[in-house]
Structure formats: structure tokens, C-alpha cells
Design a protein around this motif. Structure first.
Motif, short mmCIF file in Angstrom:
data_model
loop_
_atom_site.label_atom_id
_atom_site.label_comp_id
_atom_site.label_asym_id
_atom_site.label_seq_id
_atom_site.Cartn_x
_atom_site.Cartn_y
_atom_site.Cartn_z
N ALA A 216 -3.89 5.30 1.98
CA ALA A 216 -3.61 4.80 0.63
C ALA A 216 -4.81 4.10 0.01
O ALA A 216 -4.98 4.10 -1.21
CB ALA A 216 -2.41 3.85 0.68
N SER B 224 3.22 7.91 1.71
CA SER B 224 1.99 7.85 0.93
C SER B 224 1.81 9.03 -0.01
O SER B 224 0.76 9.17 -0.62
CB SER B 224 0.79 7.76 1.88
OG SER B 224 -0.37 7.37 1.21
N SER C 193 -1.57 12.96 0.50
CA SER C 193 -2.22 12.13 1.51
C SER C 193 -2.60 12.90 2.77
O SER C 193 -3.45 12.46 3.54
CB SER C 193 -1.33 10.94 1.88
OG SER C 193 -0.08 11.38 2.34
N ARG D 173 0.80 -1.24 0.00
CA ARG D 173 0.00 0.00 0.00
C ARG D 173 0.82 1.27 0.00
O ARG D 173 0.30 2.33 -0.35
CB ARG D 173 -0.92 0.03 1.23
CG ARG D 173 -2.09 -0.90 1.15
CD ARG D 173 -3.14 -0.45 2.17
NE ARG D 173 -4.17 -1.44 2.38
CZ ARG D 173 -5.17 -1.28 3.23
NH1 ARG D 173 -5.27 -0.19 3.95
NH2 ARG D 173 -6.08 -2.24 3.37
N ILE D 174 2.06 1.21 0.46
CA ILE D 174 2.83 2.46 0.61
C ILE D 174 3.90 2.56 -0.45
O ILE D 174 4.29 1.57 -1.09
CB ILE D 174 3.43 2.58 2.01
CG1 ILE D 174 4.43 1.47 2.28
CG2 ILE D 174 2.35 2.56 3.07
CD1 ILE D 174 5.07 1.56 3.63
#
Length: 631
Positions: free
Chosen positions: A63, A93, A97, A16-17
Motif C-alpha cells: 500500500a 489492498s 496490488s 494503510r489497507i
């Protein structure tokens, strides 16, 4: 998540990152992967990388965030802490973000932006003449002239009054008055006076003015009585993370409880053993109750990447004293530079003044024994700590109890003339000059935290006056400074002449005739040179090592710390017996020691007064300290 291997957990996070360039522990991964819609409390030991993991957690959740009209609130207590978290979220992120619909900032700015300014005027009956319904925030220590109309007279003989920003409504049912000033005691006030205090507070709020504590009450009261707004704010921020949760006040907890009861998910991050703000109405018992009441899943970070194991063991022992329970095992990961890294020094009264130099000496000795430059202890990153400035004042070029009013002025001039003049020099000079002037002109009745500012000045006005005075008094034509070879008798005569002409610049001071008799040479020093006496007051180590209080180093990482006990128990929480107390009423004092003792990486020293047949010394040694002579 417990069934997944650590590699699998890491892969989920990495998916996700943007980039993960550090090794995460399984404990950290468990927090990051904890379901966002289940309340939790991350109990993070000192040096556990809490800020980093909070940033990664927020980045991980953001995310995958899909909604454009509601977001996550990540709240801390200071702008610096909020910026650190924000920087980490952006790192993991992307810059966008931390933008709308999410919020990363202080709890005050969040409350003010989304609750106080848009809505609170409705419950405060604040009817601004313009379209701007926002409140003006005032500090609880300021004494602005426009606040005099809100003052309440508490007694006539002796005369005592209460400024309206000295107290606030606590979020109880019904609301109760609480003091936020050490000078105001509301415990035994009569009902008529209480009603007047309440009336003046409501009058202040109706005028669109509020302290930070008032703002919290207004937000709470508005949410409690306006279900539609409460519902909207929960929809806008359905998930809330609170960093440094151990600093939450009762009013802040009550606001969070309303939000949680209406569906918001609340996550705490912090260390309850570092709750040291009872004077701000922060009670660890209330925080514990919130965690239990709301069924927060407790996750622990037990790896300390700041301190060596010996120092970690001391902190664990103090935690056991604080809680009355066996502390969870914490693993220290810092290298051990010396076996004797946790020491206790016993000082005689005559030894006290030499403690700082001995602290510097032991750091130098340890560094000489180390071959690698990169692992040596930095004196610039070492600190001398005490509970109160009154203990430290005996070391520093600041007013100690032994200096007369006139010595304070001379020492202030000496500090002011340092080349180059540092910020600390200016602070010390104005502090000493302020104390002397307050003692001469206002019988010592002033706020010692703000250069002894008397009540009839604002902090800004008083600092401006002190700056003007020290600038004027330093002008060579006044023949007061530099001291040259003048003795105290002649110098005091010149000073008295100058102050007589300057006295009219002060606001309602004591009559000059009563003051001039107090301007005299220090006892036994009339024929001694001023410069020689002032030089003896100066301590060469004061610019070599930082000196401050326990509260000021909260959250910091240091190389070494010398923690100095006050000589007696008058300083509540400042005496070594308080630090190892098992009395529940003194548990915060144990947390003082915990915070201070968990700051250093390499060297921890307690300096305690020497007591005949000290029955507490064994308990200190059982914490992991070695008794060592320093003379």
C-alpha cells in the motif's frame, strides 16, 4: 512496536489497507508492523491464521510502495497456497496490488521467470537454434524415449542404469551429485561412473532440458558466477517473503543466501515442526542455521484457532519430543465438544480391519450427544491417516498384500462398474489392474505411485493402456464381466482366453507361456461364485471416510482424525514408537505425528498395535491421550 498499545498498532495497520473485517491478535500485529528491511522469521503454530496474516502484511507494505521498477516477492510452494495469499492481498489492498512490479506465486515460477529462462542458458552453454533460450522442464519420474540417450550404465551384471532426471547437482562447493529417486543410490559409485553421470547431466542441460532440481542449481550457479545479474535481481526484488519456509530445500536456501548476502531482505513464515520432506532433501537443521546466520528476528503466533486445547496440548508435547526443549505455550480456541477428545486405541491383528467402522461409530456417538447441529463432527471432513499407503491398503478397495493377481483384476472390474462411478472408483480400479498386470507381465517391477507403471512406459502411456484394457475386458461379449453366477474356475478360463489375445498389445512383457500358468483360481475358491468373493472384499465404509497419508493433509483443517500406526517398525516413521522417539535421528518421525495430530478440531485418535507390557503407553498418555477400548 512493543511500547505501542494494541489499539494504536491496529490503527496503524488500518490506515494503510482498504478494509479490515477481522480481529487481529497483538502477535499478528507485531509481525505486520515489523520493519520490512529487517529479516524476520514468523514462527506460526498450527491454526494460527498464518495465511491471512501474510496476506495482510503484504497488502500493508504494498500500500505504501512507491517504486515502479522494483517490488516485493511473496513466494509459496503450491499454486493453491499462492492463490490464497494473492486473494487476501487483493482483498486488503486492491486487485492492482498483486501486479507489476510485485510478484505473488510459487518459488518455482519466480525462479523460472526471472532467472532460469532469461539468463541460465549462459552458464549451461545452452545455445538454442531459435531466439527462445528458455529451458524445457521435465519431471524427475518421467521416462521419455528421448531421455535414453542421456542414460548412464552403472553396472552390467546385474544390469543397472541411471536416468539423467533421477539425479541432480547439489549447490555445494564443488557441486555434488544427489539422487532424487528411491531406486538410485549414488553413495558408493566409482569415479569413472561419477564422471559419466556428470557428463550426461551437463549434456542434458546443454540441450535446454532440466528437472526442477536442475533449474534451482542453474539459478544458483548463474547467480554465484555472475555478480551483475545477482545485483540486478536484488534491485528488482529487494524484499522476499517465503511462506511455508520449513519446506525449503538446501538448493533453495543457498539461492536465498546469495540474495541475502547481496542486500535482499528475506522473511520466513512457517512452522519448523512441520518440516517432513527429508526425502526431498529438506533438512530442518539447515533452515535453523539460515535463520540464525542471517539474524532473523523471531516472532511467534501462539494462538491456535483450529483445535481445542486438549489436541493443542498433544501437539505441544510432540514438539518437545522433536526439539528436546519445552514447547512455547499455545492456546487453543476451538470449543471442546467432548472431554474424551484425545484417545488411544490398542488393536489386535484381528481388530485392525474394524478400525474405520469404529471411527465412524464414535463420531456418530459424539454427534448424538450434541444438541446443536452446527457444532457436530462432519464425517466428510474427517480422515484416517497413516504414514504409508501400504497400511491404508488393508482398509481400502485397493490392492492389499493378501489379494492374488487374479483377485485384483476381479476387484478392479467391480470398482470400475460402480454406479455412479466416482474418481476414487476409477483410481482404485486402475491401481489394482496396474498392479496385477505389472506382476504378470513385468515381475512386479513398477512404480506403485503410478499404477505400477513399468520402466518401459511413461505414466501417461501406462494409464492409457490400463484404460483400454479395463474398457475392453468389461465388454459383455467377452463374458468376463458382469460376473453373474460364474465360479472362479470358469471365470479364470474366460479371463485367460481374453488375455492371451490381448497380450500382444503390451510392450516387451514376459512370454505368454510363462504367464498363463499364473492365471488360476484363488486357492480354495475354484467352485465359489466370483461375485460373492468380490463382495466380501468390498468395505462399505471406504466411501464414507477419507483415507490418506500424513503428507497429503499438511496444511488442512479437519474435524476428526484417526491416526493408524503400522503393526511393526518396518514402515519408517509409521510406527507409534517412532512418533514419540527422543532419538535425534528419528526427529522427522516425531514431526510426522505432529503434522497429523495438529490437523483435527474436535477429535484425535491414535490406533496402535497392542503390545504386552507396552512401556511406551505411559508416555502416550502423558501427552494427553486417554486409553479407551473400542471393541
Amino acid at each position: 512496536m512493543g511500547r505501542l498499545l494494541i489499539e494504536e498498532k491496529l490503527n496503524i495497520v488500518q490506515s494503510r489497507i482498504i478494509k479490515l473485517d477481522l480481529q487481529l491478535s497483538e502477535e499478528q500485529l507485531d509481525f505486520i508492523l515489523h520493519p520490512m528491511l529487517q529479516n524476520c522469521y514468523l514462527s506460526a503454530c498450527p491454526g494460527s491464521g498464518k495465511t491471512e496474516v501474510v496476506g495482510i502484511k503484504a497488502a500493508y507494505e504494498i500500500a505504501e510502495w512507491k517504486d515502479n521498477f522494483c517490488g516485493i516477492a511473496v513466494l509459496s510452494f503450491t499454486k493453491n497456497a499462492a492463490k490464497e495469499i494473492s486473494d487476501r492481498i487483493k482483498k486488503y489492498s486492491g486487485v492492482s496490488s498483486v501486479r507489476h512490479p510485485h510478484f505473488v506465486g510459487t518459488i518455482d515460477s519466480w525462479l523460472h521467470s526471472y532467472l532460469l529462462h532469461p539468463f541460465a542458458h549462459k552458464t549451461a552453454n545452452y545455445d538454442s537454434k531459435s531466439d527462445d533460450k528458455s529451458f524445457r522442464i521435465i519431471d524427475n519420474e518421467e521416462r521419455y524415449d528421448f531421455l535414453t540417450s542421456f542414460k548412464t550404465v552403472l553396472s552390467v551384471k546385474p544390469y543397472k542404469d541411471a536416468w539423467v532426471n533421477e539425479y541432480y547437482f547439489e549447490c555445494t562447493e564443488p557441486p555434488t551429485l544427489q539422487s532424487q529417486s528411491r531406486y538410485l543410490d549414488l553413495s558408493n559409485i566409482l569415479n569413472p561412473i561419477k564422471e559419466t553421470l556428470e557428463k550426461n547431466k551437463k549434456k542434458l542441460l546443454k540441450a535446454g532440458l532440466a528437472t526442477y532440481a536442475d533449474a534451482e542449481f542453474l539459478c544458483y550457479y548463474m547467480l554465484k558466477n555472475r555478480a551483475s545479474i545477482l545485483s540486478l535481481i536484488v534491485k528488482r526484488f529487494p524484499v522476499i517473503y517465503i511462506d511455508e519456509c520449513q519446506d525449503l530445500s538446501l538448493n533453495q536456501l543457498e539461492i536465498l543466501q546469495l540474495l541475502n548476502d547481496s542486500g535482499a531482505k528475506v522473511h520466513f513464515v512457517g512452522d519448523r515442526n512441520q518440516s517432513i520432506y527429508e526425502f526431498k532433501k529438506v533438512y530442518v537443521e539447515k533452515i535453523n542455521n539460515f535463520i540464525i546466520k542471517n539474524g532473523m528476528t523471531e516472532i511467534h503466533l501462539t494462538k491456535n484457532f483450529r483445535s481445542n486445547q486438549n489436541i493443542v496440548n498433544v501437539a505441544m508435547g510432540l514438539e518437545s519430543y522433536n526439539t528436546g526443549k519445552t514447547a512455547k505455550k499455545i492456546i487453543g480456541h476451538e470449543v471442546l465438544l467432548t472431554e474424551e477428545c484425545c484417545l488411544v486405541w490398542e488393536y489386535e491383528p484381528s481388530d485392525f480391519i474394524s478400525l474405520p467402522q469404529n471411527f465412524i461409530n464414535i463420531i456418530k456417538d459424539i454427534n448424538l450427544s450434541l444438541s446443536e447441529e452446527s457444532v457436530k463432527i462432519e464425517i466428510n471432513n474427517s480422515v484416517i491417516l497413516a504414514r504409508a499407503h501400504s497400511t491404508l491398503s488393508l482398509f481400502k478397495n485397493t490392492p492389499g498384500s493378501k489379494l492374488s493377481k487374479i483377485e485384483l483384476i476381479a476387484n478392479a472390474l467391480s470398482c470400475w462398474s460402480n454406479t455412479p462411478r466416482t474418481g476414487k472408483d476409477m483410481q482404485n480400479a486402475l491401481h489394482q489392474l496396474g498392479k496385477s498386470l505389472c506382476m504378470l507381465g513385468y515381475n512386479g517391477s513398477g512404480n506403485h505411485q503410478n499404477q505400477y507403471c513399468p520402466e518401459n512406459y511413461t505414466n501417461f502411456e501406462w494409464r492409457a493402456l490400463l484404460f483400454d484394457l479395463i474398457t475392453s475386458i468389461s465388454t459383455p461379449e467377452n463374458k468376463i464381466f458382469p460376473f453373474d453366477d460364474v465360479n472362479w474356475k470358469d471365470w479364470t478360463a474366460s479371463l485367460k482366453s481374453f488375455l492371451k489375445n490381448y497380450w500382444n498389445n503390451l510392450r516387451d512383457p514376459n512370454n505368454w507361456d510363462s504367464v498363463k500358468t499364473k492365471i488360476k483360481s484363488p486357492s480354495g475358491f475354484a467352485d465359489k461364485p466370483v461375485a460373492e468373493t468380490v463382495a466380501a472384499i468390498q468395505n462399505s465404509y471406504t466411501n464414507s471416510v477419507r483415507m490418506t497419508t500424513f503428507h497429503d493433509v499438511k496444511g488442512e483443517t479437519l474435524d476428526a482424525a484417526l491416526i493408524v500406526s503400522s503393526p511393526n517398525k518396518k514402515s519408517k516413521g509409521g510406527h507409534f514408537e517412532h512418533w514419540i522417539s527422543q532419538n535425534s535421528s528419528e526427529s522427522e518421525y516425531v514431526r510426522f505425528a505432529y503434522v497429523a495430530s495438529s490437523r483435527p478440531k474436535h477429535l484425535l485418535i491414535w490406533a496402535i498395535p497392542k503390545v504386552k507390557n507396552n512401556k511406551h503407553l505411559k508416555r502416550i498418555q502423558e501427552l494427553g491421550f486417554s486409553l479407551k477400548s473400542f471393541t
